[in-house]
Design an enzyme around this catalytic site. Structure first.
Site, short mmCIF file in Angstrom:
data_model
loop_
_atom_site.label_atom_id
_atom_site.label_comp_id
_atom_site.label_asym_id
_atom_site.label_seq_id
_atom_site.Cartn_x
_atom_site.Cartn_y
_atom_site.Cartn_z
N HIS A 41 3.11 -5.12 24.30
CA HIS A 41 2.11 -4.72 23.31
C HIS A 41 0.75 -5.33 23.67
O HIS A 41 -0.29 -4.67 23.57
CB HIS A 41 2.49 -5.24 21.92
N GLY A 151 2.20 2.94 25.39
CA GLY A 151 2.92 2.45 26.57
C GLY A 151 3.79 3.55 27.17
O GLY A 151 4.34 4.38 26.45
N LYS A 153 6.54 2.97 28.38
CA LYS A 153 7.94 2.66 28.05
C LYS A 153 8.52 3.76 27.18
O LYS A 153 9.66 4.18 27.36
CB LYS A 153 7.99 1.31 27.33
N ASP A 154 7.71 4.24 26.21
CA ASP A 154 8.11 5.38 25.38
C ASP A 154 7.47 6.62 26.00
O ASP A 154 6.52 7.19 25.46
CB ASP A 154 7.64 5.17 23.94
N GLN A 157 7.25 9.86 24.01
CA GLN A 157 6.30 9.70 22.90
C GLN A 157 4.85 9.89 23.41
O GLN A 157 4.05 10.58 22.78
CB GLN A 157 6.47 8.31 22.30
P1 AMP Z 1 6.59 -0.19 19.29
O1 AMP Z 1 6.08 -1.37 18.55
O2 AMP Z 1 7.89 -0.39 19.97
O3 AMP Z 1 6.51 1.08 18.48
O4 AMP Z 1 5.57 0.03 20.48
C1 AMP Z 1 4.19 0.16 20.27
C2 AMP Z 1 3.53 0.57 21.55
O5 AMP Z 1 3.78 -0.41 22.55
C3 AMP Z 1 4.07 1.91 22.10
O6 AMP Z 1 3.00 2.66 22.64
C4 AMP Z 1 5.02 1.46 23.17
O7 AMP Z 1 5.20 2.39 24.21
C5 AMP Z 1 4.31 0.22 23.69
N1 AMP Z 1 5.26 -0.67 24.36
C6 AMP Z 1 6.41 -1.18 23.87
N2 AMP Z 1 7.05 -1.91 24.81
C7 AMP Z 1 6.27 -1.85 25.93
C8 AMP Z 1 6.39 -2.39 27.26
N3 AMP Z 1 7.43 -3.13 27.62
N4 AMP Z 1 5.41 -2.12 28.13
C9 AMP Z 1 4.34 -1.36 27.78
N5 AMP Z 1 4.18 -0.82 26.56
C10 AMP Z 1 5.13 -1.06 25.64
#
Ligand code: AMP
Length: 291
Positions: A41, A151, A153-154, A157
């Site tokens: 994040h 990110g 990672k998703d 999305q």
């Molecule tokens: P989340 O809190 O899991 O909904 O993620 C919020 C944002 O952080 C989303 O855009 C995710 O893709 C990104 N994110 C979560 N984990 C990672 C990671 N390991 N590397 C890069 N971005 C991430």
């Protein structure tokens, strides 16, 4: 630019702050999150603040993107900790609304993106992306950013949000950041906190499979099935259940037949359960570097 971000739970307060920022000629950059912040994040946050933009981080565990049997109720909520992690990073505002504030009684409008949401997590989590696109559209309307950072990672999305912004003429640049990993390769995730010691070791089978596919690709393998199956073998050896291991066109997310040859960039994406924890990971062959 600020060292301690302002924290608000009020839509009217974040709107007023963003109006003020725009009136003083600041661009606004938005980082939507569900909190329990980690380095992944924070890499998005650092992208948002670079160039002196008025950076807004949202922390909202969005109920509408969770299925009835998913982990909404146990999702980690660590706002105080999150605020500490954001300290000194030039974030202007943290917006952490309640579900009640975001979804008024009688709300009857959703935003849905077709086709690109059919496969991968769209297939294994029915309704998930409608929840995501609806809440992200709402956050865009509340904050009014020039840029929003997500990110890879998703990965799905990110593609879905890009589609929504294009289709609905939203004047927002969508920035996709690389996957941030632990030193041993595990993709950082708020859900990693659920893993016990042995599950944490088993979770490495996801990245191990992706690394093996990269190795094959580097050695010249271009058949989709063989690249995908090397990932599947690794994940099968350690996961309790597998939602999918899919090879798809990295732009359209169309699933590719095993017997086809990689033409352009190939996405290999995984969703698997280690114990009761659902983990996702992915890589784009021909683009990402995984050591
Ligand atoms: P989340 O809190 O899991 O909904 O993620 C919020 C944002 O952080 C989303 O855009 C995710 O893709 C990104 N994110 C979560 N984990 C990672 C990671 N390991 N590397 C890069 N971005 C991430």
């Amino acid at each position: 630019m600020k060292n301690t971000p302002d924290l608000t739970t009020e839509i009217s307060a974040v709107r007023a702050a963003c109006d003020n920022a725009r009136a003083s000629n600041h661009r606004i950059a938005l980082v939507p999150t569900m909190g329990a912040l980690h380095q992944g994040h924070l890499s998005l946050v650092d992208e948002a603040t670079k160039g002196g933009d008025f950076a807004v981080v949202t922390v909202f565990v969005n109920p509408t993107q969770f299925g009835p049997n998913e982990d909404y109720r146990r999702y980690p909520q660590t706002l105080e900790n999150d605020m500490e992690k954001l300290q000194g990073r030039n974030v202007s505002m943290v917006f952490a609304p309640s579900a009640k504030a975001m979804y008024l009684p009688g709300a009857a409008t959703t935003v849905g993106v077709a086709d690109i949401t059919d496969g991968l997590c769209g297939a294994s989590r029915p309704g998930h992306f409608d929840g995501v696109t609806t809440v992200v559209a709402k956050l865009f309307n509340i904050v009014g950013p020039c840029r929003a950072i997500f990110g890879r990672k998703d990965y799905q999305q990110l593609r879905v949000i890009k589609r929504m912004v294009q289709d609905l003429n939203m004047p927002i640049e969508i920035v996709g950041m690389p996957i941030f990993r632990e030193p041993d390769g595990l993709a950082m995730s708020s859900r990693n906190a659920y893993l016990d010691k042995t599950e944490r070791v088993r979770a490495l089978s996801l990245v191990a499979g992706l690394k093996a596919a990269h190795q094959l690709y580097q050695n010249g393998e271009r058949q989709v099935g063989r690249l995908k199956n090397t990932v599947l073998e690794s994940v099968t050896s350690s996961a309790d259940t597998i939602d999918y291991v899919t090879a798809a066109d990295a732009n359209t997310l169309e699933t590719l037949e095993d017997r086809t040859t990689v033409q352009d960039k190939l996405l290999i994406a995984i969703a698997a359960h280690i114990g009761s924890t659902r983990l996702i990971d992915n890589t784009v062959l021909g683009k990402d570097v995984l050591k």
